[in-house]
Structures are given as structure tokens and as C-alpha cells.
Motif scaffolding. Structure first.
Motif, PDB file in Angstrom:
ATOM      1  N   PRO A   1       0.845  -1.197   0.000  1.00  0.00           N
ATOM      2  CA  PRO A   1       0.000   0.000   0.000  1.00  0.00           C
ATOM      3  C   PRO A   1       0.879   1.246   0.000  1.00  0.00           C
ATOM      4  O   PRO A   1       2.105   1.145  -0.026  1.00  0.00           O
ATOM      5  N   ILE A   2       0.227   2.428   0.035  1.00  0.00           N
ATOM      6  CA  ILE A   2       0.970   3.668   0.253  1.00  0.00           C
ATOM      7  C   ILE A   2       1.294   3.729   1.742  1.00  0.00           C
ATOM      8  O   ILE A   2       0.407   3.889   2.577  1.00  0.00           O
ATOM      9  N   GLU A   3       2.559   3.574   2.088  1.00  0.00           N
ATOM     10  CA  GLU A   3       2.926   3.478   3.500  1.00  0.00           C
ATOM     11  C   GLU A   3       3.094   4.850   4.143  1.00  0.00           C
ATOM     12  O   GLU A   3       2.771   5.035   5.304  1.00  0.00           O
ATOM     13  N   TYR A   4       3.648   5.803   3.418  1.00  0.00           N
ATOM     14  CA  TYR A   4       3.851   7.142   3.959  1.00  0.00           C
ATOM     15  C   TYR A   4       3.445   8.167   2.919  1.00  0.00           C
ATOM     16  O   TYR A   4       3.685   7.990   1.723  1.00  0.00           O
ATOM     17  N   GLN A   5       2.843   9.249   3.376  1.00  0.00           N
ATOM     18  CA  GLN A   5       2.477  10.335   2.478  1.00  0.00           C
ATOM     19  C   GLN A   5       3.696  11.218   2.246  1.00  0.00           C
ATOM     20  O   GLN A   5       4.344  11.660   3.198  1.00  0.00           O
ATOM     21  N   LEU A   6       4.022  11.464   0.974  1.00  0.00           N
ATOM     22  CA  LEU A   6       5.184  12.269   0.624  1.00  0.00           C
ATOM     23  C   LEU A   6       4.740  13.598   0.013  1.00  0.00           C
ATOM     24  O   LEU A   6       3.838  13.608  -0.831  1.00  0.00           O
ATOM     25  N   PRO A   7       5.340  14.707   0.404  1.00  0.00           N
ATOM     26  CA  PRO A   7       4.949  16.004  -0.166  1.00  0.00           C
ATOM     27  C   PRO A   7       5.409  16.151  -1.606  1.00  0.00           C
ATOM     28  O   PRO A   7       6.468  15.640  -1.992  1.00  0.00           O
ATOM     29  N   ASN A   8       4.598  16.829  -2.413  1.00  0.00           N
ATOM     30  CA  ASN A   8       4.930  17.168  -3.806  1.00  0.00           C
ATOM     31  C   ASN A   8       5.104  15.951  -4.705  1.00  0.00           C
ATOM     32  O   ASN A   8       5.777  16.024  -5.741  1.00  0.00           O
ATOM     33  N   ILE A   9       4.520  14.821  -4.312  1.00  0.00           N
ATOM     34  CA  ILE A   9       4.653  13.593  -5.090  1.00  0.00           C
ATOM     35  C   ILE A   9       3.270  12.970  -5.254  1.00  0.00           C
ATOM     36  O   ILE A   9       2.497  12.886  -4.296  1.00  0.00           O
TER      37      ILE A   9
END
Length: 516
Positions: free
Chosen positions: A302-310
Motif C-alpha cells: 500500500p501507500i505506507e507514507y504520504q510524501l509532499p509534492n509527489i
């Protein structure tokens, strides 16, 4: 309406050593959040700190509830909210008490949790929901201990709860066996699973909060002989993201990797078994990129961490959104850099290679034992060696080893057997460090935290020609060593000699060194 407390003395911040979890044992977290007050102990005195517009009546009510003389003060509202979360997070009272309450409730009634779809706050509790309180206590305790997974396992006469911490499972206090059905039902409700289905495996996702911090909980439930075995994976949505400098990569290999990150196209593979930190490394690499001027897209499961600007896309195989299908659509989004969570089949591998050859920098993971194994795995999938040679820029293989606790590590001698298994028999008798079996109050069994051991295979022109010729893995490995390649065991040995980890830990995770 009561007057606000704006005329009280003001605090700029609330220090950690002012927080006293004992003061809030009788105060519900929902109440202090609503009134924006927190009792603290400063300079030996009990003090009630509140937001500037908190009513004086709330101060009086809290002082009455605490049954003590207290000094009143104000503090910034954000500081009050953070102090509440920190204080209640440290509060004791824990899984044993919650299990006893849940066991009592289960013995006198049929405990069926109510369906709720919002994120549960693990710091809150309810006297009318003992099983829910026990589940919250388990989750909160796991978060406090830094666990990545929780295993709930029913046996004939017992119910086991274990936490995976730094890669190993540790037994926790066992709840009463009769809680198994109520506990499984509660976890299924949280993950929106079918309560009636006990014959088939089920997977779901729950969301909980620790104050303002949200945690996704992946729930896997399978039927076993004695009931249902449930494993919870804890994914901190706002977890601390690591930089490449913090992953334990040696300076020379880190400089090489950063050079690769500046390439305009090609594939960078990160390999290793499940739980070896591949995703963390990929996210750290993405943070090195100029995301303000580059279009960076990911497809993950899954998406494990939210990353900025991505831009991040999650696969959903049940509705047909696979890695391959999602990747095709990502290529129509004008990307500069693409992260593919895992290359697991020929279709995905072909698109990854094609994307790299058409001007994109692609990051992806493979489950292989070492860096050279990535080449043979892709060829075995069906990728022609000449395409793989043209597309691949580097392969980073890694494992996670536990760090020795600096408070209790003890001197040791590197044995001849361990030195031989680490590929350096001449180092037998060297002074190193080891973990005491009992550990200390600061650690678990002599270890605290983890770091990585790595090997970085750079695809030079000579290596690309060898891949194009489809040479065996053993010959590729010999070529790499001749060009200065350092394998994971050698990297681990450097960390052993530096006192970062132990020989036993390197051998446990990376195995015996194979001669080039």
C-alpha cells in the motif's frame, strides 16, 4: 458563561518533565481536549495550564476533580494539545488492566462491538466498551514500544499476543483465552471485515489515532485449528521519514548512489526480503530529488507514507488496478521519475524497462537475496539481457540489523568461527562488542533500534556488456568484486568492528559470506 482565563500568568511552552501521567489518571482525555486544559507539575507544584480563552469555570472544575491546590496559567493552544497527547500517551494502566476488565465483561455478557467507521483515538476510553478498550490498549502499547506488527494467536489453552520490534517477535502478557472471539470480532469491526465469515482468510484496513497522529492498521485474519489468527501491521501515516544519510549506507557507496540519482533515465533496483527497509530507502531517495521542478509519481501497495509534492497511486487488484495497468496510465501523466512498489511479473517488468529506455528514471524493488540476483531474476522473468543491460543503472541490496545498546553493550572477542563465516578469518581474536543476553531497562536483549547493511552494484560499461552476454551470476559477482564491489557481509563486518552491531546479528540477517 464563565470568564476566560486571559489574565492568568502565561507559559510559552510545556516541558516534557512537567508532565505527570499520574495527575490525569482520573481525568478523561475527551474532557481535557474539550476544555483545552492540562494539569502539570512544575517546580514541585501542581499547575493547571489552559488555552487563553478557556473559561475559569473549567479551571475550577478540574481543580475540584484533582482534589488539590493548583496554580493556574495559560499556554498557547497548540502547546496545550500537544501536551495532552504526550501526557496521555505516557500514562500507565495498560493491557493487563484492560484485559481484566474485558474478561469480566465477557464473562457476564455477550460482548459484541458496535460498528464505527471513524478513526478510534487510542488515548480515549469508555467504561462501557471493555473489549474495545483492551484492543486500544494493545495498539497503544505496541506504538509505545515501537512495534511494526502485532500477532494475536489462539492456542488450545491460551491466547498469545506478540509484538514485532526491530524485526523480532516478543511475547506480551497473555489475555484470558475466552477473549478470543470477542477480540477477533472487535478487530474485524475496526477493519470492516465480515464478522460471520470464519472459514476464509480476510484482509482489511483500520484507522486509529494517537491524539493528532493517525495510524493505518492492516488487518490479516486467517482460520486456524483453534480459532482465528490475526496479524496487524502498523503504518504510521506521518512517521518520521529518513534521509539517505540516516540509513547506514557507507560514505563511498552513498556518494555513488547520489550520482545515480542525478541520472536522467534508467532503473535503480532496491532488493531484499520483506521487512528489510526497501520502501524506506526508496522514499529517502525520492526526497533527494527536486520535486518542485520534476514530476514524481509512484504506484504502491500500500501507500505506507504520504510524501509532499509527489503523486502516489495505490493498486487495487480486486478492481483490476494492478501495477502494470497503473504504470501504463502513469506514463501518460508526463512523469520524470517513477517509483514502482514492486516488480513481480513479466508485464510490469516490461513496462519498467520500456519506461527507463524512453527517458524516465525508475525506482523499483525486487525480492532477491543479493544485488547480482536482481539481474538473474529479471532475465528469468523474461526480460531480454540486452534490454536489461541498457536500462539498469544500479542495484542496492540491503538487510536491517539491530544496533547494540550503547548503555549495556559489552566487550567480546571475534571467534575464529564467526570470522571465517564473515569472510575474514584473519580477524579472529579482534576486540569487538556484543549484546548481553539480559539487556538493560533501555533496550531489548542488548539491542536498541536498527540500521542497514548494504551492497551497491553499479552497472558500469563492462558490467553492462557482461549482462548483455548473459553471463552466470557467479561470474557477474567476480567481475563486481574485481571492480571494488563490497558485499553486505563485508559492510556488516565494518559495522561490527565499529561497535554498531554484533557479529551474531550480521550472520543472522545476511548469512555466511560467499567467496567471490
Amino acid at each position: 458563561m464563565s470568564q476566560p482565563a486571559s489574565n492568568l500568568p502565561a507559559l510559552e511552552h510545556i516541558a516534557d518533565d512537567w508532565l505527570d501521567p499520574e495527575l490525569v489518571n482520573s481525568v478523561p482525555v475527551d474532557w481535557v481536549r474539550k476544555h483545552r486544559l492540562i494539569p502539570i507539575r512544575k517546580d514541585g507544584m501542581v499547575m493547571i495550564a489552559g488555552a487563553a480563552d478557556a473559561p475559569l469555570q473549567a479551571y475550577e472544575d478540574l481543580a475540584l476533580l484533582l482534589d488539590t491546590e493548583a496554580v493556574w496559567a495559560t499556554a498557547p493552544e497548540d502547546e496545550i494539545r500537544r501536551a495532552i497527547d504526550r501526557c496521555y500517551f505516557r500514562r500507565s494502566g495498560t493491557t493487563d488492566e484492560a484485559a481484566a476488565q474485558a474478561d469480566l465483561a465477557a464473562s457476564i455478557s455477550d460482548v459484541t462491538p458496535q460498528v464505527r467507521h471513524e478513526a478510534d483515538d487510542l488515548l480515549a476510553g469508555s467504561a462501557t466498551a471493555p473489549v474495545a478498550n483492551y484492543v486500544n490498549a494493545i495498539l497503544l502499547d505496541a506504538v509505545k514500544q515501537g512495534a511494526s506488527d502485532i500477532h494475536v494467536e489462539p492456542f488450545v489453552n491460551s491466547l498469545s499476543v506478540r509484538y514485532r520490534i526491530d524485526g523480532l517477535l516478543y511475547e506480551q502478557p497473555r489475555p484470558p483465552r475466552q477473549l478470543e472471539q470477542a477480540l477477533a470480532a472487535r478487530l474485524k469491526v475496526m477493519a470492516r471485515l465480515d464478522l460471520a465469515e470464519k472459514r476464509l482468510p480476510q484482509d482489511g484496513v483500520a484507522r486509529v489515532r494517537v491524539g493528532a497522529r493517525e495510524i493505518d492498521v492492516r488487518v490479516s485474519c486467517i482460520p486456524v485449528a483453534e480459532g482465528e489468527r490475526i496479524v496487524l501491521r502498523l503504518l504510521h501515516r506521518e512517521a518520521t521519514r529518513y534521509s539517505l544519510n540516516e540509513l547506514g549506507i557507507a560514505d563511498d557507496r552513498l556518494a555513488q548512489l547520489r550520482q545515480i540519482l542525478r541520472e536522467p533515465h534508467g532503473i535503480v533496483f532496491v532488493t531484499g526480503p520483506t521487512g528489510s527497509g526497501k520502501t524506506t530507502t526508496l522514499y529517502a531517495a525520492l526526497q533527494e530529488l527536486d520535486t518542485e521542478h520534476l514530476n514524481v509519481l509512484t504506484i504502491e501497495e500500500p501507500i505506507e507514507y504520504q510524501l509532499p509534492n509527489i503523486g502516489q497511486m495505490q493498486v487495487h487488484p480486486k478492481i483490476g488496478l494492478t501495477f502494470a495497468r497503473g504504470l501504463r496510465h502513469i506514463l501518460r501523466q508526463d512523469p520524470d521519475v517513477i517509483l514502482v512498489g514492486e516488480t513481480r511479473d513479466l508485464e510490469t517488468a516490461e513496462i519498467v524497462v520500456r519506461a527507463s529506455l524512453t527517458g524516465h528514471l525508475v525506482f523499483t524493488t525486487l525480492h532477491t537475496n543479493d544485488a547480482v540476483g536482481a539481474v538473474t531474476r529479471m532475465v528469468d522473468m523474461g526480460i531480454p539481457p540486452y534490454l536489461l543491460a541498457a536500462a539498469t543503472r544500479a542495484v542496492l541490496a540491503q538487510r536491517l540489523v539491530r544496533r547494540l545498546c550503547p548503555a549495556c553493550r559489552q566487550p567480546a572477542i571475534l571467534s575464529a568461527a564467526d570470522a571465517a563465516r564473515l569472510g575474514q578469518p584473519s580477524l579472529a581474536g579482534r576486540n569487538v562488542w556484543a549484546a548481553p543476553p539480559a539487556g538493560c531497562p533501555e533496550c531489548l536483549g542488548g539491542y536498541k533500534g536498527r540500521t542497514g547493511i548494504h551492497e551497491l552494484l553499479i552497472v558500469t560499461p563492462d558490467m553492462a556488456e557482461a549482462i548483455r552476454a548473459n553471463l552466470p551470476a557467479a561470474e557477474l559477482r567476480q567481475m563486481a568484486h574485481a571492480a571494488g564491489f563490497q558485499d553486505m557481509v563485508a559492510d556488516g563486518l565494518e559495522k561490527v568492528l565499529a561497535g554498531v552491531t554484533s557479529a551474531a546479528e550480521v550472520l543472522r540477517t545476511a548469512g555466511t559470506r560467499e567467496e567471490p
